[in-house]
Design a protein around this motif. Structure first.
Motif: not given
Length: 291
Positions: A227-239
Motif C-alpha cells: 500500500g503506502d507503507t515501506w518496510t526494509v530489513v537488513f540481516t547483518r552478521k554480528l562478527a
C-alpha cells in the motif's frame, strides 16, 4: 503479485557469502520493541556549520558534551520544515519535499546475525524531477565503534562536510568522509545500504572517503511496499568479517544513524536521523535483544 508491484516495490534479497540459509529474522516483529525515530530534511548543515557557534547556537553545548538529539529530538519535524521550505540553510528548496518522516525502528539478534527493520508511511511525492530515476527509495545505515570523535554526540554528521558532492559549489566527485578517517585505527563508519530499484544492496564504509562495497557483514537486505507503507530489513552478521565491518558483541553499544532517500532523491537531498545508540543485549536507544 502484480508485475508493477514486483518491479517497483519488492527488493530482491541479495546474498553476500555463506550463511544465508541459517539467517532467520524474528517470525513476529510485532513482539519486538519499536522506537519511532523522525528522519528530517537537513538542508545545508554539514559538520562545519554544526560546530560554528556564530551559525549554530548549539555549538557551545556540543563542546560541553551534549548530544544533538538531546537538544533537538522534540523539534525534528519543525526543523525539517524550515529547511525543506528554504527558510533556513537551504539555497535550493524543492517544492513539496517531505520535511520529515516518522520511522519505526526495530532490532533483534539470534547470536549470529543482527536484524534491523525500518517501517514508515510513504509521504506524498513532491512532483519534482527524479534525481535518481532508478530508485524511488534508498535506505542507508551507519554504525560506529566508539572511535570517531564526537560520533556519540553528532551521529553520522561527522561524515557530512561542506566540500562533499551535492553541497553548494562543492566537487561533484568528492564523497562523504571522516576527518582523519582510517580503517586501520578503527576511525570509520560501517555503512550498509538498500536500493529499491532492483533490490540492490551495498556493504561498505566511510573513512577518508566513502567506499560502497568490500564488506562481508551484510547477509541480505530486503524491502517491500505494501500500500503506502515501506518496510526494509537488513540481516547483518554480528562478527562482520570484511573490510570496514565493525565486529558487534553482546553487552556492547554502538553509535547508530540512518537515512532515507525518499522520492528518488540522491546526495544530501535525503531525510536523516540524529545520532542514537544501538545496544546488543545492552541498554541503549535501540536494543537488539536475542530472540
Amino acid at each position: 503479485m502484480s508485475m508493477k508491484f514486483s518491479a517497483i516495490a519488492l527488493g530482491v534479497a541479495l546474498s553476500f557469502g555463506a550463511g544465508v540459509a541459517s539467517a532467520a529474522e524474528p517470525a513476529d516483529w510485532s513482539k519486538v520493541a519499536a522506537k519511532k525515530i523522525t528522519v528530517f530534511y537537513p538542508g545545508v548543515s554539514p559538520i562545519e556549520w554544526i560546530t560554528k557557534g556564530s551559525d549554530h547556537g548549539g555549538a557551545r553545548l556540543l563542546k560541553k558534551g551534549e548530544t544533538c538529539v538531546g537538544c533537538h529530538e522534540e523539534e525534528l519535524a519543525d526543523m525539517g520544515q524550515k529547511m525543506a521550505s528554504g527558510s533556513k540553510i537551504e539555497p535550493t528548496p524543492i517544492a513539496g519535499k517531505a520535511p520529515a518522516i516518522p520511522v519505526n525502528v526495530q532490532a533483534a539478534h539470534d547470536g549470529e546475525n543482527l536484524y534491523l527493520r525500518f517501517n514508515w508511511k510513504e509521504p506524498k511525492a513532491s512532483g519534482a524531477a527524479k534525481m535518481d530515476a532508478d530508485n524511488q527509495v534508498k535506505v542507508a545505515v551507519m554504525l560506529e565503534g566508539n572511535k570517531v570523535e564526537r560520533a556519540d554526540q553528532s551521529g553520522c554528521w561527522e561524515t557530512c562536510h561542506g566540500d562533499a558532492r551535492t553541497m553548494p559549489g562543492a566537487d561533484d566527485k568528492k564523497t562523504k568522509y571522516v576527518k582523519g578517517g582510517d580503517l586501520a585505527s578503527g576511525k570509520f563508519y560501517d555503512l550498509i545500504q538498500w536500493r529499491s530499484g532492483k533490490g540492490e544492496a551495498h556493504d561498505g564504509y566511510v573513512a577518508d572517503k566513502r567506499v560502497m562495497d568490500g564488506g562481508k557483514g551484510l547477509v541480505k537486505a530486503e524491502g517491500k511496499k505494501d500500500g503506502d507503507t515501506w518496510t526494509v530489513v537488513f540481516t547483518r552478521k554480528l562478527a562482520g568479517g570484511g573490510e570496514g565491518d565493525i565486529a558487534l558483541a553482546t553487552g556492547k553499544t554502538y553509535n547508530f544513524g540512518f537515512a532515507v532517500h525518499d522520492d528518488h532523491a540522491k546526495g544530501r537531498f535525503h531525510q536523516v536521523s540524529m545520532g542514537y545508540t544501538l545496544g546488543i543485549d545492552a541498554k541503549a536507544d535501540i536494543v537488539a535483544a536475542k530472540q
